[in-house]
Design a protein around this motif. Structure first.
Motif, PDB file in Angstrom:
ATOM      1  N   ARG A   1      93.278  19.153  30.920  1.00 39.69           N
ATOM      2  CA  ARG A   1      94.604  18.535  30.894  1.00 39.69           C
ATOM      3  C   ARG A   1      94.823  17.661  29.651  1.00 39.69           C
ATOM      4  NH1 ARG A   1      94.381  13.257  33.235  1.00 39.69           N
ATOM      5  NH2 ARG A   1      92.345  12.748  34.140  1.00 39.69           N
ATOM      6  N   ALA A   2      93.977  17.818  28.638  1.00 38.04           N
ATOM      7  CA  ALA A   2      94.087  16.993  27.434  1.00 38.04           C
ATOM      8  C   ALA A   2      94.924  17.688  26.362  1.00 38.04           C
ATOM      9  CB  ALA A   2      92.691  16.692  26.877  1.00 38.04           C
ATOM     10  N   SER A   3      95.700  16.911  25.629  1.00 37.23           N
ATOM     11  CA  SER A   3      96.435  17.455  24.484  1.00 37.23           C
ATOM     12  C   SER A   3      95.544  17.544  23.254  1.00 37.23           C
ATOM     13  CB  SER A   3      97.652  16.586  24.179  1.00 37.23           C
ATOM     14  OG  SER A   3      97.259  15.262  23.839  1.00 37.23           O
ATOM     15  N   ALA A   4      94.501  16.709  23.208  1.00 41.82           N
ATOM     16  CA  ALA A   4      93.528  16.716  22.116  1.00 41.82           C
ATOM     17  C   ALA A   4      92.275  16.007  22.613  1.00 41.82           C
ATOM     18  CB  ALA A   4      94.077  16.012  20.876  1.00 41.82           C
ATOM     19  N   VAL A   5      91.156  16.260  21.938  1.00 45.26           N
ATOM     20  CA  VAL A   5      89.878  15.681  22.360  1.00 45.26           C
ATOM     21  C   VAL A   5      89.163  15.092  21.150  1.00 45.26           C
ATOM     22  CG1 VAL A   5      87.647  16.107  23.456  1.00 45.26           C
ATOM     23  CG2 VAL A   5      89.667  17.413  24.187  1.00 45.26           C
ATOM     24  N   PHE A   6      88.693  13.861  21.326  1.00 43.94           N
ATOM     25  CA  PHE A   6      87.753  13.257  20.378  1.00 43.94           C
ATOM     26  C   PHE A   6      86.424  13.124  21.119  1.00 43.94           C
ATOM     27  CE2 PHE A   6      91.919  11.859  18.957  1.00 43.94           C
ATOM     28  CZ  PHE A   6      91.856  12.092  17.589  1.00 43.94           C
ATOM     29  N   HIS A   7      85.412  13.848  20.626  1.00 45.49           N
ATOM     30  CA  HIS A   7      84.130  13.883  21.340  1.00 45.49           C
ATOM     31  C   HIS A   7      83.158  12.912  20.682  1.00 45.49           C
ATOM     32  CE1 HIS A   7      80.782  15.085  23.644  1.00 45.49           C
ATOM     33  NE2 HIS A   7      80.309  16.025  22.855  1.00 45.49           N
ATOM     34  N   MET A   8      83.115  11.701  21.268  1.00 40.16           N
ATOM     35  CA  MET A   8      82.271  10.626  20.734  1.00 40.16           C
ATOM     36  C   MET A   8      81.040  10.370  21.603  1.00 40.16           C
ATOM     37  SD  MET A   8      84.721  10.165  18.574  1.00 40.16           S
ATOM     38  CE  MET A   8      84.103   8.855  17.530  1.00 40.16           C
ATOM     39  N   ALA A   9      81.033  10.856  22.846  1.00 45.57           N
ATOM     40  CA  ALA A   9      79.934  10.570  23.778  1.00 45.57           C
ATOM     41  C   ALA A   9      78.645  11.200  23.276  1.00 45.57           C
ATOM     42  CB  ALA A   9      80.275  11.096  25.164  1.00 45.57           C
TER      43      ALA A   9
END
Length: 354
Positions: free
Chosen positions: A77-85
């Motif tokens: 359901r995301a419009s964009a993802v920043f993968h920092m984990a």
């Protein structure tokens, strides 16, 4: 992209860079899903800070990126993802390489496959590391005062570029490097709108610095509390430190221009203008505090680079990034923030941030 009102997913969104990124996004009126296991000491205060500032725009999910169903639902359901984990410490990876593997590789693959199958148009920007280039032991260095500098004039002038061969060292280097390559290959194999940012040393407010990770904040915290600081190696190691506000700007630019940079990896750091050795930084911290610091030395640590300065010309050219915060100014601001949080008064009237 501006018409998409679905939330933006920030994995590791309560962490140092993730919380600053979430703050910037929410400050622009965007809904942000902060997906974080809250496993790092102190990061729960970052989440509380975000919620106090932005209210319902911050949507927390307290879960691990290895929780495949939770992560897939958030990604869908995301419009964009920043993968920092990530598992972020070399030392921790050496103690428990399987856990490091499962977080950094399996967790990243969980995210990529969720996007591939359920939300393939969502841009994803991945936080990688300069450790993918190994210890750089083949580069010849000169010692100039308290700092190592490359003997090669081009490297000395510009730093380490993306054309540098990958050379994974330590379990952390292997896991982050493998995840880095998966992100790039999902762009190539599946058309995922993904890009990779290989970071040098980022510092700034909301950093919970420890001896293993976040060394600029760690040095400041130890110095403010009057505790001894240990340097591993001789302290002449050089890093190009970058204020977190500039790092956030680069991540946002990569997302906003994802179709131009899809499938590319960029080095991100302070560049040659913000290159400083550990000894030089500690000398400046001593100026800020108006006293001498207690510094000890120990053996070099596995995979430690004597020098890493990012050649930032590619990312600056591709994304049109502006001028960076000068390192003295940024470190002074971080020192003030850490001092305020501890009720410590810094000396007044020293023109050290210039």
């Amino acid at each position: 992209m501006s018409g998409d009102d679905r939330p933006i997913l920030v994995t590791g969104g309560a962490g140092f860079i993730g919380s600053n990124l979430a703050d910037r996004l929410a400050g622009e009126g965007r809904k942000v899903v902060v997906y974080d296991a809250l496993s790092r000491a102190g990061v729960e205060t970052n989440l509380e800070w975000l919620q106090s500032r932005h209210g319902d725009l911050i949507q927390p999910i307290i879960a691990d990126i290895r929780d495949e169903d939770w992560l897939a639902d958030a990604a869908a359901r995301a419009s964009a993802v920043f993968h920092m984990a990530a598992q972020v410490a070399v030392t921790t990876s050496l103690v428990d390489p399987r856990d490091d593997f499962s977080i950094n590789i399996v967790g990243t693959l969980n995210l990529l496959d969720a996007l591939r199958t359920r939300n393939p148009q969502a841009p994803v920007v991945f936080a990688s590391t300069n450790k993918v280039y190994g210890d750089l032991a083949d580069i010849d260095f000169d010692l100039e005062g308290d700092a190592y500098v490359p003997a090669d004039p081009r490297t000395k002038s510009y730093g380490i570029g993306e054309d540098r061969p990958l050379d994974f060292h330590t379990p952390y280097g292997c896991s982050k490097g493998a995840a880095d390559q998966y992100v790039l290959d999902y762009a190539r194999s599946y058309g995922l709108r993904s890009a990779v940012v290989r970071m040098s040393c980022i510092y700034g407010q909301r950093q919970m610095g420890t001896e293993d990770q976040g060394w600029v904040a760690h040095f400041l915290i130890r110095a403010l509390e009057g505790k001894p600081i240990t340097l591993y190696g001789d302290g002449c190691q050089v890093r190009d430190i970058l204020d977190v506000s500039d790092a956030v700007g680069a991540y946002l630019a990569a997302w906003q221009q994802i179709d131009a940079v899809q499938g590319r990896a960029f080095n991100l750091g302070g560049g040659t203008g913000n290159a400083v050795s550990l000894r030089q930084l500690l000398a400046y911290v001593g100026q800020l505090l108006g006293r001498e610091l207690e510094i000890g030395y120990s053996d070099w640590r596995a995979g430690d680079q004597r020098y890493f300065v990012a050649d930032t010309r590619a990312i600056e050219g591709a994304l049109g990034l502006g001028a960076k915060v000068p390192w003295r100014e940024g470190v002074a601001r971080l020192a003030q923030w850490l001092a305020d949080a501890r009720g410590i008064e810094l000396p007044v009237g020293q023109d050290v941030a210039a």
